[in-house]
Motif scaffolding. Sequence first.
Motif, PDB file in Angstrom:
ATOM      1  N   ASP A  36       0.845  -1.199   0.000  1.00  0.00           N
ATOM      2  CA  ASP A  36       0.000   0.000   0.000  1.00  0.00           C
ATOM      3  C   ASP A  36       0.881   1.250   0.000  1.00  0.00           C
ATOM      4  N   PHE A  37       0.847   2.017  -1.103  1.00  0.00           N
ATOM      5  CA  PHE A  37       1.615   3.255  -1.234  1.00  0.00           C
ATOM      6  C   PHE A  37       0.703   4.472  -1.060  1.00  0.00           C
ATOM      7  N   VAL A  38       1.214   5.502  -0.374  1.00  0.00           N
ATOM      8  CA  VAL A  38       0.586   6.822  -0.341  1.00  0.00           C
ATOM      9  C   VAL A  38       1.696   7.841  -0.566  1.00  0.00           C
ATOM     10  N   ALA A  39       1.497   8.773  -1.507  1.00  0.00           N
ATOM     11  CA  ALA A  39       2.524   9.769  -1.813  1.00  0.00           C
ATOM     12  C   ALA A  39       1.913  11.158  -1.862  1.00  0.00           C
ATOM     13  N   SER A  40       2.677  12.150  -1.419  1.00  0.00           N
ATOM     14  CA  SER A  40       2.249  13.551  -1.495  1.00  0.00           C
ATOM     15  C   SER A  40       3.445  14.405  -1.903  1.00  0.00           C
ATOM     16  N   THR A  41       3.160  15.490  -2.623  1.00  0.00           N
ATOM     17  CA  THR A  41       4.226  16.345  -3.130  1.00  0.00           C
ATOM     18  C   THR A  41       3.829  17.806  -3.021  1.00  0.00           C
ATOM     19  N   ASP A  42       4.829  18.685  -3.007  1.00  0.00           N
ATOM     20  CA  ASP A  42       4.556  20.117  -2.929  1.00  0.00           C
ATOM     21  C   ASP A  42       4.725  20.814  -4.276  1.00  0.00           C
ATOM     22  N   ALA A  43       4.920  20.032  -5.345  1.00  0.00           N
ATOM     23  CA  ALA A  43       5.039  20.590  -6.693  1.00  0.00           C
ATOM     24  C   ALA A  43       4.640  19.515  -7.691  1.00  0.00           C
ATOM     25  N   ALA A  44       4.272  19.951  -8.895  1.00  0.00           N
ATOM     26  CA  ALA A  44       3.907  18.988  -9.929  1.00  0.00           C
ATOM     27  C   ALA A  44       5.102  18.101 -10.252  1.00  0.00           C
ATOM     28  N   THR A  45       4.894  16.799 -10.185  1.00  0.00           N
ATOM     29  CA  THR A  45       5.956  15.843 -10.488  1.00  0.00           C
ATOM     30  C   THR A  45       5.325  14.503 -10.837  1.00  0.00           C
ATOM     31  N   PRO A  46       5.896  13.765 -11.766  1.00  0.00           N
ATOM     32  CA  PRO A  46       5.337  12.444 -12.075  1.00  0.00           C
ATOM     33  C   PRO A  46       5.691  11.451 -10.973  1.00  0.00           C
ATOM     34  N   VAL A  47       4.729  10.613 -10.597  1.00  0.00           N
ATOM     35  CA  VAL A  47       4.943   9.595  -9.567  1.00  0.00           C
ATOM     36  C   VAL A  47       4.358   8.277 -10.072  1.00  0.00           C
ATOM     37  N   SER A  48       5.164   7.240 -10.073  1.00  0.00           N
ATOM     38  CA  SER A  48       4.722   5.901 -10.447  1.00  0.00           C
ATOM     39  C   SER A  48       5.526   4.921  -9.601  1.00  0.00           C
ATOM     40  N   LEU A  49       4.891   4.351  -8.587  1.00  0.00           N
ATOM     41  CA  LEU A  49       5.597   3.519  -7.611  1.00  0.00           C
ATOM     42  C   LEU A  49       5.132   2.071  -7.718  1.00  0.00           C
ATOM     43  N   THR A  50       6.063   1.148  -7.550  1.00  0.00           N
ATOM     44  CA  THR A  50       5.707  -0.264  -7.550  1.00  0.00           C
ATOM     45  C   THR A  50       6.759  -1.060  -6.792  1.00  0.00           C
ATOM     46  N   SER A  51       6.344  -2.216  -6.318  1.00  0.00           N
ATOM     47  CA  SER A  51       7.297  -3.190  -5.790  1.00  0.00           C
ATOM     48  C   SER A  51       7.842  -3.994  -6.956  1.00  0.00           C
ATOM     49  N   HIS A  52       9.164  -4.080  -7.038  1.00  0.00           N
ATOM     50  CA  HIS A  52       9.804  -4.799  -8.141  1.00  0.00           C
ATOM     51  C   HIS A  52      10.169  -6.220  -7.697  1.00  0.00           C
ATOM     52  N   ALA A  53       9.266  -6.862  -6.974  1.00  0.00           N
ATOM     53  CA  ALA A  53       9.496  -8.228  -6.504  1.00  0.00           C
ATOM     54  C   ALA A  53       9.283  -9.228  -7.636  1.00  0.00           C
ATOM     55  N   TYR A  54      10.069 -10.290  -7.631  1.00  0.00           N
ATOM     56  CA  TYR A  54       9.938 -11.382  -8.586  1.00  0.00           C
ATOM     57  C   TYR A  54       9.332 -12.583  -7.864  1.00  0.00           C
ATOM     58  N   PHE A  55       8.140 -12.993  -8.271  1.00  0.00           N
ATOM     59  CA  PHE A  55       7.456 -14.107  -7.628  1.00  0.00           C
ATOM     60  C   PHE A  55       7.532 -15.353  -8.518  1.00  0.00           C
ATOM     61  N   ASN A  56       7.682 -16.486  -7.885  1.00  0.00           N
ATOM     62  CA  ASN A  56       7.621 -17.763  -8.587  1.00  0.00           C
ATOM     63  C   ASN A  56       6.860 -18.726  -7.691  1.00  0.00           C
ATOM     64  N   LEU A  57       5.595 -18.952  -7.996  1.00  0.00           N
ATOM     65  CA  LEU A  57       4.731 -19.689  -7.074  1.00  0.00           C
ATOM     66  C   LEU A  57       4.951 -21.189  -7.122  1.00  0.00           C
ATOM     67  N   ASP A  58       5.310 -21.742  -8.284  1.00  0.00           N
ATOM     68  CA  ASP A  58       5.472 -23.196  -8.340  1.00  0.00           C
ATOM     69  C   ASP A  58       6.689 -23.658  -9.135  1.00  0.00           C
ATOM     70  N   GLY A  59       7.432 -22.737  -9.725  1.00  0.00           N
ATOM     71  CA  GLY A  59       8.647 -23.119 -10.430  1.00  0.00           C
ATOM     72  C   GLY A  59       8.437 -23.693 -11.809  1.00  0.00           C
ATOM     73  N   LYS A  60       7.200 -23.753 -12.279  1.00  0.00           N
ATOM     74  CA  LYS A  60       6.920 -24.328 -13.591  1.00  0.00           C
ATOM     75  C   LYS A  60       6.900 -23.231 -14.657  1.00  0.00           C
ATOM     76  N   PRO A  61       7.306 -23.546 -15.895  1.00  0.00           N
ATOM     77  CA  PRO A  61       7.223 -22.559 -16.980  1.00  0.00           C
ATOM     78  C   PRO A  61       5.791 -22.090 -17.174  1.00  0.00           C
ATOM     79  N   THR A  62       5.624 -20.818 -17.488  1.00  0.00           N
ATOM     80  CA  THR A  62       4.295 -20.255 -17.687  1.00  0.00           C
ATOM     81  C   THR A  62       4.261 -19.483 -18.995  1.00  0.00           C
ATOM     82  N   SER A  63       3.057 -19.276 -19.500  1.00  0.00           N
ATOM     83  CA  SER A  63       2.864 -18.448 -20.685  1.00  0.00           C
ATOM     84  C   SER A  63       2.268 -17.126 -20.255  1.00  0.00           C
TER      85      SER A  63
END
Length: 209
Positions: free
Chosen positions: A142-169
Motif C-alpha cells: 500500500d503506497f501513499v505519496a504527497s508532493t509540494d510541486a507537480a511531479t510524475p509519480v509511479s511507484l511499484t514493488s519490483h518483486a519477482y514471484f515464482n509460485l510453483d517453479g513451472k514454466p508459464t505463458s
Amino acid sequence: MTPFELENEEGLRLRGLDFGATLTSLTLPVAGKRREVLLGCADDAYPTQQVWLGAVAGRFANRIGGAELVRDGQRWPLNANQAPNCLHGGQAGFHRQRWQIKELEADRVKLVLLSRAGDQGFPGNLRVTLEYRLEQSDLVVDFVASTDAATPVSLTSHAYFNLDGKPTSAMCVTTSSASMPTTSCRPTRAVCRSPSPRWRGRSICATSA
C-alpha cells in the motif's frame, strides 16, 4: 541495513530490509513444508545487484524517454541510468535509499521516505508512505505519496514471484530499440533455470518472445 520480519496466524512470513524497502523472502506453509515464493539473494548483495530485486522502483517505475521532463516550457534533465532513458527513477532511485521504519507490528510494517526536490533530477519534494501487511494468505502493498510541486509519480514493488517453479505463458508489451514500450502485445514463453549460488529461490524465470 535494518531487517524486518512479519508473520501472521496463517503462517505467511515476510522478510525485508529498510534499504530500498526491499522484500527479501516470502514463505508460506504448503503440504507440511515452507515454500519460498520470492526470488532473493544474500542480504549483503542487495546494494550491488542491478535488477531491482524485491525493491521499490521510484520515483517513476519504467522508463522516461530521453531522461527529461517537459512541462509549461520548463525542462528537468533526469539521471539517464539506462541511456538515453531514465529507468525506475534513476541510478540512486528509491531502490538505493534507506527508508525509515515508522511502525512495526507482528503482521504489518510502515516505512517512510522523503525524496527532496532535485533527487535524480525530479522536481518537488515527495513524501512516500509504504505499508506491507499480511492479510490471511495475501501480501498487501500500500503506497501513499504527497508532493509540494507537480511531479510524475509511479511507484511499484519490483518483486519477482515464482509460485510453483513451472514454466508459464504470458503476454508482454513489446518495446522499441530504445527499450521504450510500444502499443502492442504478444505472447511470451517463460524459460526457467536453476539459480546461481548467489541467488536464493526455486528458479529464475526470463521471458522470450
